[in-house]
Design a protein around this motif. Structure first.
Motif, short mmCIF file in Angstrom:
data_model
loop_
_atom_site.label_atom_id
_atom_site.label_comp_id
_atom_site.label_asym_id
_atom_site.label_seq_id
_atom_site.Cartn_x
_atom_site.Cartn_y
_atom_site.Cartn_z
N ILE A 157 0.81 -1.22 0.00
CA ILE A 157 0.00 0.00 0.00
C ILE A 157 0.85 1.27 0.00
O ILE A 157 0.54 2.23 -0.71
CB ILE A 157 -0.97 -0.02 1.20
N ALA A 202 -3.48 -2.20 -6.19
CA ALA A 202 -3.04 -2.32 -4.80
C ALA A 202 -4.00 -3.19 -4.00
O ALA A 202 -3.58 -4.06 -3.22
CB ALA A 202 -2.92 -0.94 -4.16
N SER A 231 -3.13 -6.94 -2.43
CA SER A 231 -3.26 -7.15 -0.98
C SER A 231 -4.16 -8.35 -0.68
O SER A 231 -3.82 -9.21 0.14
CB SER A 231 -3.82 -5.89 -0.32
#
Length: 529
Positions: A146, A360, A364
């Motif tokens: 992030i 992102a 994740s």
């Protein structure tokens, strides 16, 4: 207003040759590869790990020829997606775009899993006696994904400035220290490049099907360590000249390939346990063998510096990979293959912020979900993944399997796209029917047919080695990737049926090479008049 100017564009002229080379190096993350991919490759190739990386480098350098000729014809934020569209129908171009994003996301998810989940706890335990809790891999993984995306969002200039210095310092450090280790190591031998020189490893290679099969499995991780190659291609729209991208494609893989082969050799011959089956078993079962080698020959400071460079490498790799994947999604959304919101550009930073945010989030989710799922099938329950010490053999084994799973997904995506790129070169130059004279008459079939053909055969072998014999979690990753390819192919065919006009223009609305040629012709006419 021209058609090329009426569509969303990224800021042109802000990326030079040095920045593009830095992007190539950062996306391949050589310091991360030293502490992660070399260890994973050694689990299969053992003593032949340096050979696996040498062959991987030579294979990827064959791709320099492919990308060199394609980059002379196309440059845009679409990268490979645009390259393939210059030779094929829009359908394979669209599928390649979806695949490119898959393997960039998988690689972005994989590296933090190993660096944050295996290397960081190993370093703190080895040097400082600190034992981290098992759950620590989750927040650290999110940090490595992030935070870098924030840098990618605020504009290409700060991103390029950071990457340029970080990448060049990284390869300089690895090149110099690797040479020092080699000069000091007592077990220097070229026999590590000979698959038939180690009969004492017969038992080790037997589960893989022999030394050549073990070498092939090792090459999976050797080639996957180059997963970021072509990282400068999606910067084509922002480059000062399309030639900057061509130069970066040539020099990036050469620099990283030499350094990684050197590091693979230095790490294996420098291992304190020696070049024996027992010694290599200890190497494979250690979470930080490369760092231990550096500590042995370069003192504790050397080991800690390698760890710091690996952490920084994971960060810069995440910046580069997410930036690249976000730009490809931006280009595909601009062409109508994805929701138009992905093509929105930030008014101040001139970056595709929504595409970057999606990458992102996807990275994740994939890294954490894979951590629990592959961990479970590795014999570690979700509760244990959170409560066991981070340095326990169960956590190390589970997260190593997660890393292998994600990197194999990345490998299959990479190999499939590069098979399409090689075929694109052959198809393009057959269709062009150019006249060649002198030396070019000899070079033409070699560059446009022979070399892409050889690269295709090698990639095909590595893909076969990843499928047979079945090995957990490599085989499962291959199956998952093929299911993804099938789903994206069906989606693309549905688009062709429902919105054929969208696919006709896929990856062709913006081409900086054509724009440069028109600008040069316009300047020539102006000067002539």
């Amino acid at each position: 207003m021209s058609k090329a100017e009426s569509v969303p564009r990224l800021k042109r002229g802000v990326v030079g040759t040095l920045e593009a080379i830095g992007q190539e190096i950062a996306a391949m993350a050589p310091a991360c590869d030293t502490v992660a991919f070399i260890t994973s490759a050694a689990a299969f190739a053992f003593i032949l790990t340096p050979l696996a990386f040498l062959l991987a480098m030579l294979t990827m350098y064959l791709e320099v020829n492919t990308l060199y000729h394609l980059s002379k014809r196309h440059a845009s934020a679409g990268g490979y997606y645009g390259y393939i569209a210059t030779a094929f129908s829009p359908i394979p171009a669209a599928v390649s775009g979806f695949l490119y994003v898959l393997y960039q996301v998988a690689s972005t998810a994989a590296i933090p899993v190993y660096v944050a989940g295996v290397v960081l706890p190993g370093v703190l335990s080895y040097f400082f006696g600190i034992t981290l809790p098992g759950w620590i891999w989750i927040p650290f993984i999110l940090t490595f994904i992030i935070v870098p995306i924030g840098l990618a969002m605020v504009g290409i200039r700060p991103q390029m400035k950071y990457i340029r210095y970080a990448a060049l310092a990284e390869v300089a450090f690895l090149g110099i220290t690797g040479l020092i280790v080699i000069l000091k190591a007592p077990d220097n031998t070229l026999q590590v490049f000979n698959p038939y020189a180690w009969p004492q490893f017969t038992g080790k290679f037997a589960p893989e099907g022999g030394p050549v099969a073990g070498l092939g499995l090792g090459m999976i991780f050797g080639i996957t360590s180059f997963i970021g190659y072509g990282g400068s291609a999606p910067l084509g729209e922002e480059a000062k000249s399309s030639k900057s991208i061509t130069k970066a494609l040539i020099f990036g893989v050469l620099i990283v390939g030499i350094v990684l082969t050197e590091e693979a050799y230095a790490t294996i011959v420098g291992w304190p346990g020696g070049l024996t089956p027992k010694g290599m078993t200890a190497f494979v079962n250690n979470p930080i063998p490369g760092i231990i080698v550096y500590s042995t020959y370069l003192t504790v400071a050397g080991g800690l510096l390698l760890a710091l460079f690996a952490f920084n490498s994971a960060f810069s790799d995440s910046v580069a990979m997410q930036s690249n994947a976000g730009r490809v999604y931006f280009a595909m959304a601009r062409d109508g293959l994805l929701p138009k919101s992905f093509a929105e550009v930030h008014p101040k930073f001139v970056t595709p912020v929504k595409s970057l945010a999606f990458i992102a989030i996807a990275s994740s989710i994939l890294s954490i979900l894979a951590g629990f799922v592959i961990g479970y099938y590795s014999g570690v329950s979700p509760i244990q993944m959170l409560t066991l010490p981070a340095t326990s053999s169960q956590i190390y084994g589970a997260l190593s399997n997660v890393f292998d799973f994600l990197t194999t997904i990345a490998l299959v995506g990479l190999v499939t796209v590069h098979l399409m790129l090689n075929t694109a070169v052959i198809t393009l130059y057959r269709r062009l029917k150019e006249n060649h004279f002198g030396l070019n008459k000899i070079l033409h079939p070699i560059q446009h047919y022979v070399l892409p053909g050889v690269a295709t055969v090698v990639f095909g072998y590595v893909l076969y080695a990843s499928i047979w014999p079945p090995v957990f979690p490599v085989t499962q990753a291959v199956v998952a990737t093929f299911l993804y390819i099938l789903a994206m192919s069906l989606y693309t065919l549905k688009l062709w049926r429902d919105k054929p006009e969208v696919l006709r223009n896929a990856a062709r609305r913006v081409n900086i090479v054509e724009e440069e040629l028109r600008e040069a012709a316009g300047q020539k006419n102006d000067n002539g008049s």
